[in-house]
Write a protein that holds these residues in place. Sequence first.
Motif, PDB file in Angstrom:
ATOM      1  N   TYR A 276       0.776  -1.224   0.000  1.00  0.00           N
ATOM      2  CA  TYR A 276       0.000   0.000   0.000  1.00  0.00           C
ATOM      3  C   TYR A 276       0.810   1.278   0.000  1.00  0.00           C
ATOM      4  O   TYR A 276       0.802   2.044   0.919  1.00  0.00           O
ATOM      5  CB  TYR A 276      -1.031  -0.072   1.131  1.00  0.00           C
ATOM      6  CG  TYR A 276      -2.035  -1.033   0.687  1.00  0.00           C
ATOM      7  CD1 TYR A 276      -1.748  -2.397   0.779  1.00  0.00           C
ATOM      8  CD2 TYR A 276      -3.167  -0.634   0.007  1.00  0.00           C
ATOM      9  CE1 TYR A 276      -2.607  -3.324   0.256  1.00  0.00           C
ATOM     10  CE2 TYR A 276      -4.028  -1.561  -0.505  1.00  0.00           C
ATOM     11  CZ  TYR A 276      -3.757  -2.893  -0.376  1.00  0.00           C
ATOM     12  OH  TYR A 276      -4.603  -3.799  -0.913  1.00  0.00           O
ATOM     13  N   ARG A 277       1.503   1.472  -1.086  1.00  0.00           N
ATOM     14  CA  ARG A 277       2.261   2.694  -1.285  1.00  0.00           C
ATOM     15  C   ARG A 277       1.274   3.861  -1.338  1.00  0.00           C
ATOM     16  O   ARG A 277       0.323   3.838  -2.108  1.00  0.00           O
ATOM     17  CB  ARG A 277       2.982   2.576  -2.633  1.00  0.00           C
ATOM     18  CG  ARG A 277       3.920   3.678  -2.963  1.00  0.00           C
ATOM     19  CD  ARG A 277       4.640   3.271  -4.237  1.00  0.00           C
ATOM     20  NE  ARG A 277       3.716   3.011  -5.328  1.00  0.00           N
ATOM     21  CZ  ARG A 277       3.229   3.966  -6.116  1.00  0.00           C
ATOM     22  NH1 ARG A 277       3.590   5.207  -5.936  1.00  0.00           N
ATOM     23  NH2 ARG A 277       2.409   3.658  -7.088  1.00  0.00           N
ATOM     24  N   CYS A 278       1.501   4.835  -0.525  1.00  0.00           N
ATOM     25  CA  CYS A 278       0.576   5.955  -0.530  1.00  0.00           C
ATOM     26  C   CYS A 278       0.969   6.916  -1.636  1.00  0.00           C
ATOM     27  O   CYS A 278       2.039   7.479  -1.626  1.00  0.00           O
ATOM     28  CB  CYS A 278       0.623   6.672   0.804  1.00  0.00           C
ATOM     29  SG  CYS A 278      -0.393   8.120   0.808  1.00  0.00           S
ATOM     30  N   CYS A 279       0.130   7.072  -2.623  1.00  0.00           N
ATOM     31  CA  CYS A 279       0.533   7.961  -3.697  1.00  0.00           C
ATOM     32  C   CYS A 279      -0.468   9.088  -3.860  1.00  0.00           C
ATOM     33  O   CYS A 279      -0.544   9.730  -4.877  1.00  0.00           O
ATOM     34  CB  CYS A 279       0.711   7.183  -4.978  1.00  0.00           C
ATOM     35  SG  CYS A 279      -0.638   6.110  -5.341  1.00  0.00           S
ATOM     36  N   TYR A 280      -1.284   9.279  -2.840  1.00  0.00           N
ATOM     37  CA  TYR A 280      -2.114  10.470  -2.834  1.00  0.00           C
ATOM     38  C   TYR A 280      -1.237  11.677  -2.547  1.00  0.00           C
ATOM     39  O   TYR A 280      -0.389  11.635  -1.668  1.00  0.00           O
ATOM     40  CB  TYR A 280      -3.129  10.389  -1.691  1.00  0.00           C
ATOM     41  CG  TYR A 280      -4.531  10.160  -2.124  1.00  0.00           C
ATOM     42  CD1 TYR A 280      -4.974  10.594  -3.361  1.00  0.00           C
ATOM     43  CD2 TYR A 280      -5.416   9.510  -1.289  1.00  0.00           C
ATOM     44  CE1 TYR A 280      -6.279  10.376  -3.739  1.00  0.00           C
ATOM     45  CE2 TYR A 280      -6.721   9.291  -1.663  1.00  0.00           C
ATOM     46  CZ  TYR A 280      -7.142   9.726  -2.893  1.00  0.00           C
ATOM     47  OH  TYR A 280      -8.413   9.530  -3.247  1.00  0.00           O
TER      48      TYR A 280
ATOM     49  N   ILE B 140      -0.916   3.937 -14.859  1.00  0.00           N
ATOM     50  CA  ILE B 140      -2.218   3.266 -14.856  1.00  0.00           C
ATOM     51  C   ILE B 140      -2.767   3.180 -13.428  1.00  0.00           C
ATOM     52  O   ILE B 140      -3.958   3.372 -13.183  1.00  0.00           O
ATOM     53  CB  ILE B 140      -2.110   1.854 -15.499  1.00  0.00           C
ATOM     54  CG1 ILE B 140      -1.759   1.979 -16.986  1.00  0.00           C
ATOM     55  CG2 ILE B 140      -3.399   1.052 -15.310  1.00  0.00           C
ATOM     56  CD1 ILE B 140      -2.847   2.603 -17.852  1.00  0.00           C
ATOM     57  N   HIS B 141      -1.885   2.917 -12.481  1.00  0.00           N
ATOM     58  CA  HIS B 141      -2.289   2.914 -11.070  1.00  0.00           C
ATOM     59  C   HIS B 141      -2.837   4.291 -10.673  1.00  0.00           C
ATOM     60  O   HIS B 141      -3.924   4.397 -10.101  1.00  0.00           O
ATOM     61  CB  HIS B 141      -1.075   2.531 -10.209  1.00  0.00           C
ATOM     62  CG  HIS B 141      -1.311   2.623  -8.727  1.00  0.00           C
ATOM     63  ND1 HIS B 141      -1.635   1.531  -7.951  1.00  0.00           N
ATOM     64  CD2 HIS B 141      -1.276   3.686  -7.879  1.00  0.00           C
ATOM     65  CE1 HIS B 141      -1.787   1.926  -6.692  1.00  0.00           C
ATOM     66  NE2 HIS B 141      -1.579   3.232  -6.620  1.00  0.00           N
ATOM     67  N   GLU B 142      -2.076   5.319 -11.020  1.00  0.00           N
ATOM     68  CA  GLU B 142      -2.499   6.679 -10.649  1.00  0.00           C
ATOM     69  C   GLU B 142      -3.795   7.054 -11.375  1.00  0.00           C
ATOM     70  O   GLU B 142      -4.632   7.776 -10.825  1.00  0.00           O
ATOM     71  CB  GLU B 142      -1.412   7.716 -10.968  1.00  0.00           C
ATOM     72  CG  GLU B 142      -0.041   7.445 -10.358  1.00  0.00           C
ATOM     73  CD  GLU B 142      -0.050   7.226  -8.858  1.00  0.00           C
ATOM     74  OE1 GLU B 142      -1.043   7.589  -8.207  1.00  0.00           O
ATOM     75  OE2 GLU B 142       0.929   6.664  -8.344  1.00  0.00           O
TER      76      GLU B 142
ATOM     77  N   GLY C 161      -6.191   5.094 -11.948  1.00  0.00           N
ATOM     78  CA  GLY C 161      -7.252   4.520 -11.109  1.00  0.00           C
ATOM     79  C   GLY C 161      -7.626   5.476  -9.982  1.00  0.00           C
ATOM     80  O   GLY C 161      -8.804   5.717  -9.715  1.00  0.00           O
ATOM     81  N   HIS C 162      -6.601   6.049  -9.340  1.00  0.00           N
ATOM     82  CA  HIS C 162      -6.870   7.048  -8.288  1.00  0.00           C
ATOM     83  C   HIS C 162      -7.626   8.240  -8.865  1.00  0.00           C
ATOM     84  O   HIS C 162      -8.598   8.713  -8.297  1.00  0.00           O
ATOM     85  CB  HIS C 162      -5.560   7.584  -7.700  1.00  0.00           C
ATOM     86  CG  HIS C 162      -4.912   6.668  -6.717  1.00  0.00           C
ATOM     87  ND1 HIS C 162      -5.574   6.119  -5.653  1.00  0.00           N
ATOM     88  CD2 HIS C 162      -3.636   6.214  -6.621  1.00  0.00           C
ATOM     89  CE1 HIS C 162      -4.745   5.362  -4.951  1.00  0.00           C
ATOM     90  NE2 HIS C 162      -3.555   5.401  -5.526  1.00  0.00           N
ATOM     91  N   ASN C 163      -7.140   8.735 -10.003  1.00  0.00           N
ATOM     92  CA  ASN C 163      -7.747   9.938 -10.579  1.00  0.00           C
ATOM     93  C   ASN C 163      -9.215   9.704 -10.951  1.00  0.00           C
ATOM     94  O   ASN C 163     -10.060  10.563 -10.700  1.00  0.00           O
ATOM     95  CB  ASN C 163      -6.980  10.392 -11.823  1.00  0.00           C
ATOM     96  CG  ASN C 163      -5.650  11.055 -11.483  1.00  0.00           C
ATOM     97  OD1 ASN C 163      -4.619  10.736 -12.068  1.00  0.00           O
ATOM     98  ND2 ASN C 163      -5.650  11.976 -10.525  1.00  0.00           N
TER      99      ASN C 163
ATOM    100  N   THR D 290      -9.240   3.670  -1.963  1.00  0.00           N
ATOM    101  CA  THR D 290      -8.764   4.232  -3.221  1.00  0.00           C
ATOM    102  C   THR D 290      -7.568   3.423  -3.743  1.00  0.00           C
ATOM    103  O   THR D 290      -7.413   3.235  -4.948  1.00  0.00           O
ATOM    104  CB  THR D 290      -8.456   5.740  -3.121  1.00  0.00           C
ATOM    105  OG1 THR D 290      -8.147   6.214  -4.432  1.00  0.00           O
ATOM    106  CG2 THR D 290      -7.303   6.060  -2.218  1.00  0.00           C
ATOM    107  N   GLU D 291      -6.738   2.894  -2.827  1.00  0.00           N
ATOM    108  CA  GLU D 291      -5.636   2.044  -3.284  1.00  0.00           C
ATOM    109  C   GLU D 291      -6.178   0.784  -3.965  1.00  0.00           C
ATOM    110  O   GLU D 291      -5.704   0.375  -5.016  1.00  0.00           O
ATOM    111  CB  GLU D 291      -4.724   1.654  -2.124  1.00  0.00           C
ATOM    112  CG  GLU D 291      -3.888   2.794  -1.563  1.00  0.00           C
ATOM    113  CD  GLU D 291      -2.968   3.454  -2.584  1.00  0.00           C
ATOM    114  OE1 GLU D 291      -2.641   2.813  -3.599  1.00  0.00           O
ATOM    115  OE2 GLU D 291      -2.608   4.625  -2.384  1.00  0.00           O
ATOM    116  N   ALA D 292      -7.182   0.188  -3.351  1.00  0.00           N
ATOM    117  CA  ALA D 292      -7.764  -1.027  -3.931  1.00  0.00           C
ATOM    118  C   ALA D 292      -8.322  -0.735  -5.326  1.00  0.00           C
ATOM    119  O   ALA D 292      -8.150  -1.520  -6.260  1.00  0.00           O
ATOM    120  CB  ALA D 292      -8.856  -1.568  -3.021  1.00  0.00           C
TER     121      ALA D 292
HETATM  122 ZN   LIG Z   1      -1.808   4.460  -4.910  1.00  0.00          ZN
END
Ligand SMILES: [Zn+2]
Length: 720
Positions: A8-12, A514-516, A518-520, A544-546
């Motif tokens: 669970y890397r926090c990328c917010y 692509i991960h980011e 998903g967040h966006n 949001t990570e999931a």
């Molecule tokens: Zn993330």
Amino acid sequence: MNHEKIPYRCCYQKSNKKEYRMQFLQPSTIALLSGLFFLTCIPSNRAQPYQLEWFPNSMDKLEKELSIRYNSDQLVKLKKGMHQAATFWHEADGNAEVFESFVRDHFAGDQVSLDALFNRFESNLEQLDGHMNEIAVSLRRQVDLDVGAICSFDELFSGYDPSAHIQDDFFNNKLAFAVLLNFPQTTLEQRLIEGETWSRRQWAETRLAQRFSKRIPSEVNLAIAEATAIADQYISEYNIWMHHLLNDRGERFFSAGMKLLTHWNLRDEIKAQYSNKAAGLIRQQMIQKVMERIIFQTIPETVINNPHVDWNPFTNEFKLATVQDAGIPLPADLDITGKREPDSRYATWFSTFLAARKMDPYSPSAPTLIARRFDENREIPEIRVKAMFEQVLTSPLLPKVAELIKTRLGRPLQPFDIWYNGFRSRGTYTEIQLDSIVSKKYPTAQAFEKDIPTILIKLGFPKEHAEAIAVSIVVEPARGSGHAAGASMRSAKCRLRTRVGKNGMDYKGYNIAIHELGHNVEQVLSLQTVDHTLLSGVPNTAFTEALAYVFQTRDLELLGLSQMNPESKTLNILNEFWATSEISSVALVDMAAWHWMYDHPNATPADLKMAVLQIAKDIWNRYYAPAFKQKDVVLFAIYSHLVDGFLYLPDYAIGHLISHQIEGQMNKTGHIGMEFERMVKAGSIAPDLWMKNATGFPVGAEALLSAAERAYSEIRASRK
Ligand SMILES: [Zn+2]
């Protein structure tokens, strides 16, 4: 290629450095509560001693006076509201006369007034949060984006939080009291039980009330910030210079200049050495010994973050280094006497406890950090979280998977195998092939931005929705690895930041993009399509990570390449199960240690060390010793977040469980786009309610366990 999930890397994007600690708050909440750690609530039915003696008289007087204007239901609300406001009212806020006239002016006794008040707060807070967020994002631009050199003043700008004093301002100008007077505070129990039947408006009112449910004196915030900074610094400088580790024959096993941060890099090096069939084992054993020395604090103080000393972690002997690999001159005052680290690890951890405890008197409904974490941040009761972790750890799968690992390794299990990551098989494409495909497709950040509608359509979003979502996302070249900076008002755009090199995006940058994305997409939909902006977002960052992983795991499909073969998928699930078991154990250590500190507030660092050693051993002996055939292992106590995380570690384990539930639902329906939209529309309601709406079940371990059970059976069957 493996496509193992990054944990669970926090990328917010957050405007302050406490981001990982604040994961479970919405970005908008962070803007408003920066400087505070915790969302809070105060139950209305709890008798509070008021700070000023005139309150009971004033409230009686107002009740009598206003009974002419309002009916009995409204008077019940009035009493509750006055009680809530009085709880936070200080002498400096005004005398009895000021309080009384405030109540007369601001009590919204009828529905029309209440609607007006609610609507105005909702739209004004959206503007306030939204603009504060835009300011913070702008001030961080030079530091976050790959747009040239960072000057010293850029660092200062990026560290500035324009919203830092809003909470104080809102109490001083009495806007906070207007909320307290009119919207009830709730307990976790109410939110979980009654919340099931609440209207969306009631949920939005609840979130509004929660924003003003604590008034922390600035000296308490300062004490917490100081303890945080000291702990952060202690951890961030705790490096081990690996080339200086020697075995009994004086041999070096790690390359020159290699500096590993405790514990993440050390752990990751153990993982990396599984692919080193010839000489991985001695390296892994050596790192385990280093970790044990850190946990027991028998590590010589002089070897910490010091490339000038050679050290044998097995015998604990050390001497002036015979090789130089750091390019750092030998300090004149180098101390190589034999002092061990004097329990600093535990002293630092205990200081975070002492600081956190200062907030307790201002948090009557959650009077410990433990309660604030579970009842307020996570909104899942501690007893349930503990039960979920124990469900994973007592699963009959744990010894079975351990046995499988033993077979795959061809040797008896060793304690560091809690980090075994060999449940992976090679993918169809090499990284070089993928780099070449990606860099042609996405030579610039703009090329990726232009392709977003197509990507979303491939994921099953209806065309017009895909196009509408894409309009709200700007892609920019990141300086670091990448992150998704959400918006906090509907008129603003989200930013997707990822690495784009001179030759275009490489596969790693694409995978992160692509991960980011998903967040966006979550950020856009949960702000634009949710019915109340007070409910924008998701219950917490694990959600949001999931959702981001739902995108990320389909990255090859989106390139038109075949995804992982079925066996890789199956092995990945076992990998997830093994990792979740490990992090659940660490979380249980964290939880037990905080309970111990609250039970022993006058303890010494040495006392805490002894307690943590015993807790870690107990958890190991209960769940792992039978499968590993070894007792009293302490490795679960190595996590750095134990020292600086303020009881953060359970979030990782909960995150793994949530991720499986969401992925399971996506796989079941097969309609990713539509499911994604349906799920995030629920907004930031309680986690269990969100999950019930999304999957039919509350947050729990069943999805992971049943997937792992199936995966194990398949692997067994394929071996026969
Ligand atoms: Zn993330």
